[in-house]
Enzyme design. Structure first.
Site, PDB file in Angstrom:
ATOM      1  N   CYS A 172       1.868  -6.592   1.231  1.00 21.09           N
ATOM      2  CA  CYS A 172       1.893  -8.078   1.100  1.00 21.09           C
ATOM      3  C   CYS A 172       3.062  -8.644   0.613  1.00 21.09           C
ATOM      4  O   CYS A 172       3.516  -9.621   1.342  1.00 21.09           O
ATOM      5  CB  CYS A 172       0.679  -8.457   0.288  1.00 21.09           C
ATOM      6  SG  CYS A 172       0.663  -7.842  -1.548  1.00 21.09           S
ATOM      7  N   HIS A 216      -2.101  -9.574  -5.088  1.00 18.22           N
ATOM      8  CA  HIS A 216      -2.020  -9.631  -3.860  1.00 18.22           C
ATOM      9  C   HIS A 216      -1.389 -11.261  -3.544  1.00 18.22           C
ATOM     10  O   HIS A 216      -1.448 -12.008  -4.483  1.00 18.22           O
ATOM     11  CB  HIS A 216      -3.351  -9.971  -3.020  1.00 18.22           C
ATOM     12  CG  HIS A 216      -3.196 -10.007  -1.538  1.00 18.22           C
ATOM     13  ND1 HIS A 216      -2.744  -8.928  -0.797  1.00 18.22           N
ATOM     14  CD2 HIS A 216      -3.492 -10.856  -0.784  1.00 18.22           C
ATOM     15  CE1 HIS A 216      -2.981  -9.192   0.485  1.00 18.22           C
ATOM     16  NE2 HIS A 216      -3.093 -10.383   0.716  1.00 18.22           N
ATOM     17  N   HIS A 228      -0.562 -13.482   5.395  1.00 20.54           N
ATOM     18  CA  HIS A 228      -0.670 -12.510   4.355  1.00 20.54           C
ATOM     19  C   HIS A 228      -0.678 -10.926   5.417  1.00 20.54           C
ATOM     20  O   HIS A 228      -1.097 -10.980   6.464  1.00 20.54           O
ATOM     21  CB  HIS A 228      -1.449 -12.329   3.247  1.00 20.54           C
ATOM     22  CG  HIS A 228      -2.755 -12.245   3.741  1.00 20.54           C
ATOM     23  ND1 HIS A 228      -3.793 -11.509   3.076  1.00 20.54           N
ATOM     24  CD2 HIS A 228      -3.665 -12.979   4.630  1.00 20.54           C
ATOM     25  CE1 HIS A 228      -4.917 -11.419   3.615  1.00 20.54           C
ATOM     26  NE2 HIS A 228      -4.805 -12.526   4.733  1.00 20.54           N
TER      27      HIS A 228
END
Length: 475
Positions: A378, A430, A446
């Site tokens: 990510c 994340h 993402h």
């Protein structure tokens, strides 16, 4: 009769195919001492191309073995593309440059740059490649310093504030931190070759000529002070607190904002942090005329009404310096996010460009530590995407959340912002980039562990439960 015609056309086809194939490849007979590498070098092709046409060549080559060599090599076409020489003004591609950064440099558009370079097959540029500039644009003359000028700059560096490069920092990041231009920073550091910074490199900050001299003077003054003087000064300041509002005994119920000096701080740094001049700081604190001392408590603001300062208020600055970053809090202990203006036209254009670049990777698989099309994690996707505008982000989602841009309220989210989620308990684990903001929904691109690079929504239950914060990186 029909059979004769059939045989004739069959022989004609085979003859024609043989001629075409012979034109597309070269026959080579292996001699003593040759290898696939040496043969590839001889014909200026790649080893992979030879092996593709000659599967038997993967082992040891045998004497008088016949190999077929491609005439139209990809290597040759790529070299030809790199050696493309524009007739008019041109630009040589440097490390880290993209069509976007080059277009900005010459105040033109990416579309015009593409039109001027029909040889480009994609937006991926080769280092050293020459690009033709659109008509009407004159190449900017690069400012080359003479030896005398370079020597003078290096000599004056001893008077400037030093900055030690940390992971993820570039000229752009450092210039933004000290509120100066990239050009000024590069000019003050001619010792940096090819504009490439490595971790622990030392760069000098222009406009801070008096800082280091003041620090040296401070050191000399501190050595002259006796223990008794330090003790008396400590007695005077012991009742004050660091960076807090304290109420005076005056009838108008006013308060003062104070600051406790920490190691390596300077008057320049403190004045810049609170938005006041060094003269104002010295006027409020005459005891620092001869320098600062660790532990001193300085008055930053005097005479503010008590209702202006209700509680401890430390400003969350978009700065990586540990001395400048603090936590925003209020009476209830809830976090206060910075108020920001909508994206400027320039920032909105950057956001669209970044979304387009990130979207080129849709479908690419997830790979831990990955930063290219072989696989992204990510933060790797964000790191790779923002490098296209010469902006180097930290290499982990948690570092991005803490050190990239400024934290904003969810209601102010716009495309190009970074959006963070807690996938490791309460901690950020994340990150994605906002691509679209609707009334009650935010869409973001993402790299997910299960599906690779995709676009998701905050309305999805998994992300709705784990949303943490949004950071504005584009200014």
């Amino acid at each position: 009769m029909q059979m004769s015609f059939f045989r004739f056309f069959t022989l004609l086809f085979l003859f024609t195919s043989t001629i075409v194939l012979s034109q597309e490849k070269i026959k080579h007979v292996v001699v003593s001492g040759e290898s696939v590498y040496s043969i590839a070098k001889k014909y200026n092709v790649t080893e992979a191309e030879i092996l593709e046409m000659n599967p038997k060549a993967k082992g040891l080559l045998q004497l008088e073995m016949v190999l077929f060599i491609p005439k139209n090599s990809k290597k040759k076409s790529e070299e030809k593309k790199i050696k493309f020489t524009p007739k008019g003004p041109s630009h040589k591609v440097e490390p880290g440059e993209s069509l976007y950064t080059i277009a900005r440099k010459y105040d033109t558009s990416v579309e015009k740059l593409r039109d001027a370079n029909p040889q480009l097959e994609s937006d991926n540029l080769q280092l050293g490649e020459l690009l033709a500039l659109p008509k009407g644009i004159k190449k900017q003359a690069e400012e080359k310093l003479s030896k005398a000028e370079t020597s003078k700059i290096v000599k004056n560096q001893s008077k400037l504030q030093k900055h030690v490069v940390v992971s993820g920092e570039s000229f752009y990041v450092i210039a933004k931190k000290y509120n100066i231009s990239v050009e000024e920073l590069k000019k003050a550091n001619p010792q940096v070759e090819n504009n490439k910074l490595d971790i622990k490199d030392v760069v000098f900050i222009p406009g801070t000529e008096n800082v280091e001299a003041a620090e040296k003077k401070q050191d000399r003054e501190e050595k002259k002070k006796t223990r008794e003087e330090k003790r008396k000064e400590a007695e005077i300041n012991k009742t004050e607190n660091a960076v807090v509002a304290t109420t005076s005994n005056d009838a108008d119920d006013t308060v003062s904002l104070t600051h406790e000096v920490v190691p390596k701080e300077t008057k320049y740094g403190i004045s810049k942090r609170y938005g006041i001049s060094i003269t104002e700081l010295e006027k409020l604190n005459p005891q620092i005329a001869n320098g600062l001392e660790i532990g001193q408590h300085l008055i930053i603001k005097a005479g503010a009404k008590s209702n202006e300062v209700k509680s401890e208020t430390k400003v969350d600055l978009p700065n990586k310096d540990a001395n400048d970053v603090a936590v925003v809090s209020n009476e209830t202990g809830t976090e206060t996010k910075a108020e920001v203006l909508p994206l400027s036209a320039d920032a909105a254009m950057k956001a669209d460009f970044l979304i387009a670049k990130a979207s080129e990777n849709l479908g690419v698989r997830y790979r831990g530590g990955g930063t290219d099309r072989n696989g992204f994690d990510c933060s790797g996707l964000m790191f790779s995407t923002f490098r296209n505008i010469d902006l180097t982000l930290p290499r982990s989602s948690s570092d991005m959340a803490a050190n990239s841009g400024v934290k904003i309220d969810r209601s102010q989210a716009q495309k190009g912002d970074l959006i963070f989620f807690a996938t490791r308990g309460r901690w950020v684990g994340h990150v994605g980039m906002v691509t679209e903001v609707l009334e009650d929904e935010i869409k973001f691109i993402h790299s997910s562990t299960s599906s690779g690079v995709i676009i998701s929504s905050t309305k999805e239950p998994y992300y709705a439960r784990r949303f943490v914060q949004i950071n504005r990186v584009l200014q």
